[in-house]
Structures are given as structure tokens and as C-alpha cells.
Design a protein around this motif. Structure first.
Motif, PDB file in Angstrom:
ATOM      1  N   ALA A 236       0.819  -1.210   0.000  1.00  0.00           N
ATOM      2  CA  ALA A 236       0.000   0.000   0.000  1.00  0.00           C
ATOM      3  C   ALA A 236       0.851   1.257   0.000  1.00  0.00           C
ATOM      4  O   ALA A 236       0.473   2.274  -0.592  1.00  0.00           O
ATOM      5  CB  ALA A 236      -0.933   0.001   1.219  1.00  0.00           C
ATOM      6  N   GLY A 237       2.015   1.192   0.642  1.00  0.00           N
ATOM      7  CA  GLY A 237       2.873   2.369   0.704  1.00  0.00           C
ATOM      8  C   GLY A 237       3.315   2.856  -0.658  1.00  0.00           C
ATOM      9  O   GLY A 237       3.567   4.056  -0.843  1.00  0.00           O
ATOM     10  N   ASP A 238       3.409   1.930  -1.622  1.00  0.00           N
ATOM     11  CA  ASP A 238       3.838   2.316  -2.974  1.00  0.00           C
ATOM     12  C   ASP A 238       2.786   3.157  -3.691  1.00  0.00           C
ATOM     13  O   ASP A 238       3.095   3.810  -4.693  1.00  0.00           O
ATOM     14  CB  ASP A 238       4.119   1.060  -3.805  1.00  0.00           C
ATOM     15  CG  ASP A 238       5.332   0.290  -3.286  1.00  0.00           C
ATOM     16  OD1 ASP A 238       6.099   0.876  -2.491  1.00  0.00           O
ATOM     17  OD2 ASP A 238       5.485  -0.886  -3.661  1.00  0.00           O
ATOM     18  N   LEU A 239       1.553   3.141  -3.183  1.00  0.00           N
ATOM     19  CA  LEU A 239       0.465   3.892  -3.818  1.00  0.00           C
ATOM     20  C   LEU A 239       0.354   5.317  -3.279  1.00  0.00           C
ATOM     21  O   LEU A 239      -0.387   6.132  -3.839  1.00  0.00           O
ATOM     22  CB  LEU A 239      -0.872   3.177  -3.599  1.00  0.00           C
ATOM     23  CG  LEU A 239      -0.983   1.735  -4.116  1.00  0.00           C
ATOM     24  CD1 LEU A 239      -2.334   1.158  -3.742  1.00  0.00           C
ATOM     25  CD2 LEU A 239      -0.779   1.705  -5.623  1.00  0.00           C
ATOM     26  N   ARG A 240       1.047   5.598  -2.198  1.00  0.00           N
ATOM     27  CA  ARG A 240       0.832   6.860  -1.486  1.00  0.00           C
ATOM     28  C   ARG A 240       1.071   8.088  -2.366  1.00  0.00           C
ATOM     29  O   ARG A 240       0.247   8.994  -2.421  1.00  0.00           O
ATOM     30  CB  ARG A 240       1.721   6.935  -0.247  1.00  0.00           C
ATOM     31  CG  ARG A 240       1.436   8.147   0.645  1.00  0.00           C
ATOM     32  CD  ARG A 240       2.203   8.071   1.949  1.00  0.00           C
ATOM     33  NE  ARG A 240       1.768   9.120   2.854  1.00  0.00           N
ATOM     34  CZ  ARG A 240       2.274  10.350   2.876  1.00  0.00           C
ATOM     35  NH1 ARG A 240       3.249  10.667   2.017  1.00  0.00           N
ATOM     36  NH2 ARG A 240       1.820  11.252   3.710  1.00  0.00           N
ATOM     37  N   ASP A 241       2.214   8.133  -3.053  1.00  0.00           N
ATOM     38  CA  ASP A 241       2.531   9.317  -3.859  1.00  0.00           C
ATOM     39  C   ASP A 241       1.509   9.535  -4.963  1.00  0.00           C
ATOM     40  O   ASP A 241       1.081  10.668  -5.220  1.00  0.00           O
ATOM     41  CB  ASP A 241       3.938   9.186  -4.462  1.00  0.00           C
ATOM     42  CG  ASP A 241       5.026   9.330  -3.409  1.00  0.00           C
ATOM     43  OD1 ASP A 241       4.718   9.827  -2.305  1.00  0.00           O
ATOM     44  OD2 ASP A 241       6.173   8.926  -3.690  1.00  0.00           O
ATOM     45  N   ARG A 242       1.111   8.434  -5.633  1.00  0.00           N
ATOM     46  CA  ARG A 242       0.120   8.569  -6.701  1.00  0.00           C
ATOM     47  C   ARG A 242      -1.233   9.016  -6.146  1.00  0.00           C
ATOM     48  O   ARG A 242      -1.926   9.842  -6.756  1.00  0.00           O
ATOM     49  CB  ARG A 242      -0.027   7.246  -7.447  1.00  0.00           C
ATOM     50  CG  ARG A 242       1.055   6.979  -8.476  1.00  0.00           C
ATOM     51  CD  ARG A 242       0.849   5.663  -9.162  1.00  0.00           C
ATOM     52  NE  ARG A 242       1.194   4.543  -8.290  1.00  0.00           N
ATOM     53  CZ  ARG A 242       0.941   3.268  -8.570  1.00  0.00           C
ATOM     54  NH1 ARG A 242       0.304   2.965  -9.695  1.00  0.00           N
ATOM     55  NH2 ARG A 242       1.290   2.310  -7.743  1.00  0.00           N
TER      56      ARG A 242
END
Length: 289
Positions: A236-242
Motif C-alpha cells: 500500500a505504501g507504494d500507492l501513497r505518492d500517486r
């Protein structure tokens, strides 16, 4: 009356007094004081003197003030005609979200703010109602209970809310309260329809802090409140910036829509005190005159 409907009615009856009491208390904490609308017209409050001009009648002249000068003066009073204010409080399932049990759902905060601002406006002699025709703008204390009843019972099966300009009074004012996470084309259509009627107002986006900060990591299942949207991820952390980029773009689009029709746009988090949002909304409506 069916058991389900009876249970819902009893729950509503128990929650209304608490909701009303909280709205009254919230309104009381916002010390707005007496103020005028600062426009000349019929009213009781003195505003200013101005030099008499062709077309002014003898009855309009303040002879006592004029006696102290070589000019003739007219005593103007503040414009105090009542305004009609229409509220839209998003009743969709999305508004039921809360990222923490210590915070109220977005719907509860929106209802509280709508009632509190209704208290302030009605005390000031304005007419307040709901968009859509369920409650036409009316003055008086009795309107508060009607608004509270309608707001507390106004829930839909839709995932996201869509505002409308139906029921707005021409040249009145309006306030939209929602998370505005649905299709912004509906918001644009409502704003254009409102502008065509000469309605000015404010948009208050209400979000939970989790929707702003995206504090998710590892395996996470994201599901809409209505269950219509579901997404599972292992990171889930990989989605934060997007996600934050998309949210910023949505906020900017909402601001653009507001600017295009002269409406004020603000954001409120359910983790913040409600007083600041109430004061912002009240002042935004005053500036929208």
C-alpha cells in the motif's frame, strides 16, 4: 410500520435532541456579534450620511445633520432584506467513513455544521432550506427542527453524492458540504445551474485525516463504503505518492470550478475542531452576497 422502519425512526428520534444540542452549542461558541450588510436600503440600523442628490425627497434628508454644514445630508440605513440560503449535505455512503473511532464520520460532521450554520443564519433573520425541494428556505426557529429531521434521515444507496441546484432561490446563496470524491462533472453542472440563477455560495470539502495522509502500508484491502469499489494490494505504501497527487489534482479542480462561478472553496478535516469550519462557512456566505 415495519420493524426495520420503526427501529430507524426510534433511533432517529433519540439522536435528534443530541444533534440539535450540539449544533446550538457550536453556534454559540462562534462569537460573530451583531453586524450589518453594509448596503444602503430599508432597515433600522444607521450606516452613514451622504450628500443629498437629485431625486432624494425631503423626507430622506436629515435636517439636524444638515444644519451643521452648508450641505444637505441624507441619513442612510443598512440594507437588511432577508436572504435565502440553500444547503446541500451529501447523503451518500462515502460520507459514512471514519478512519478512527475517535473521529466522527464525515456525514455526522457535515450535518452538525449544516445545522449550526442554520442556527446562525436563522437568528440573523435569514431563510434557510435544503436543495432538492425537500425543505424550501423558511425563516424562524421551527425550521431548525425540520432541517435536523430531514438531514438525519437523508441517506441514499449511492456510493458518492451529486449536488443539484433544484430548489435554490434566484439570487440567493448556497452551501455544499461533501467529501467531493465522486464525479466532479455533477458538481460542475450544479454550479453552472446555480450561477444561471444568480446564486453565490461556498463549497466545503470534508475529509477524514486518513484520506489526506494515506497512512497505509503493506497488505491492505481498500473498499468503498458501499462495497462497489474494491482493491487489494501487497504494498500500500507504494500507492501513497500517486494517491496524494490525484487528491491534489481533485482539490485543484474543485477550486477551479468554484472560481469560475465566484464561489468560495475550503477544506475541513474531521480531526479538526468544528468551530473553525463553521466560521469559515459563515464568512464565505457573507462574502458571497
Amino acid at each position: 410500520m415495519s420493524p426495520t422502519l420503526q427501529s430507524r425512526a426510534e433511533t432517529l428520534g433519540q439522536s435528534l435532541p443530541a444533534l440539535l444540542a450540539e449544533a446550538e452549542l457550536l453556534a454559540a461558541t462562534v462569537m460573530l456579534g451583531e453586524h450589518g450588510r453594509r448596503r444602503a436600503g430599508q432597515g433600522d440600523e444607521f450606516w452613514q450620511y451622504r450628500a443629498a442628490a437629485p431625486g432624494d425627497t425631503a423626507r430622506m434628508i436629515d435636517w439636524r445633520r444638515s444644519a451643521r454644514s452648508d450641505q444637505t445630508f441624507v441619513r442612510e440605513r443598512e440594507w437588511q432584506a432577508a436572504q435565502s440560503v440553500s444547503l446541500w449535505v451529501d447523503p451518500s455512503k462515502s460520507m459514512a467513513f471514519s478512519g478512527d473511532t475517535s473521529r466522527p464520520p464525515k456525514a455526522e460532521r457535515a450535518q452538525l455544521l449544516a445545522l449550526a450554520i442554520s442556527v446562525l443564519l436563522l437568528r440573523g433573520g435569514e431563510r434557510v432550506g435544503l436543495v432538492g425541494g425537500s425543505a424550501a428556505p423558511r425563516p424562524g426557529r421551527g425550521q431548525i427542527l425540520r432541517l435536523a429531521t430531514l438531514l438525519a434521515g437523508d441517506q441514499t444507496s449511492e456510493e458518492y453524492g451529486a449536488p443539484t441546484a433544484d430548489g435554490m432561490v434566484n439570487h440567493g446563496r448556497a452551501l455544499f458540504l461533501s467529501d467531493f470524491l465522486g464525479d466532479l462533472a455533477h458538481v460542475e453542472a450544479a454550479l453552472i445551474a446555480a450561477a444561471d440563477r444568480g446564486v453565490r455560495g461556498a463549497i466545503l470539502q470534508i475529509l477524514d485525516p486518513a484520506e489526506e495522509d494515506f497512512p497505509f502500508h503493506g497488505r491492505t484491502i481498500f473498499e468503498s463504503m458501499g462495497g462497489g469499489v474494491r482493491h487489494e494490494t501487497q504494498q500500500a505504501g507504494d500507492l501513497r505518492d500517486r494517491y496524494l497527487t490525484r487528491l491534489a489534482e481533485r482539490k485543484e479542480r474543485l477550486s477551479e470550478l468554484g472560481r469560475a462561478v465566484g464561489w468560495h472553496v475550503g477544506t475541513h478535516h474531521t480531526g479538526q475542531p468544528a468551530q473553525s469550519a463553521l466560521l469559515w462557512a459563515y464568512r464565505a456566505l457573507e462574502r458571497g452576497q
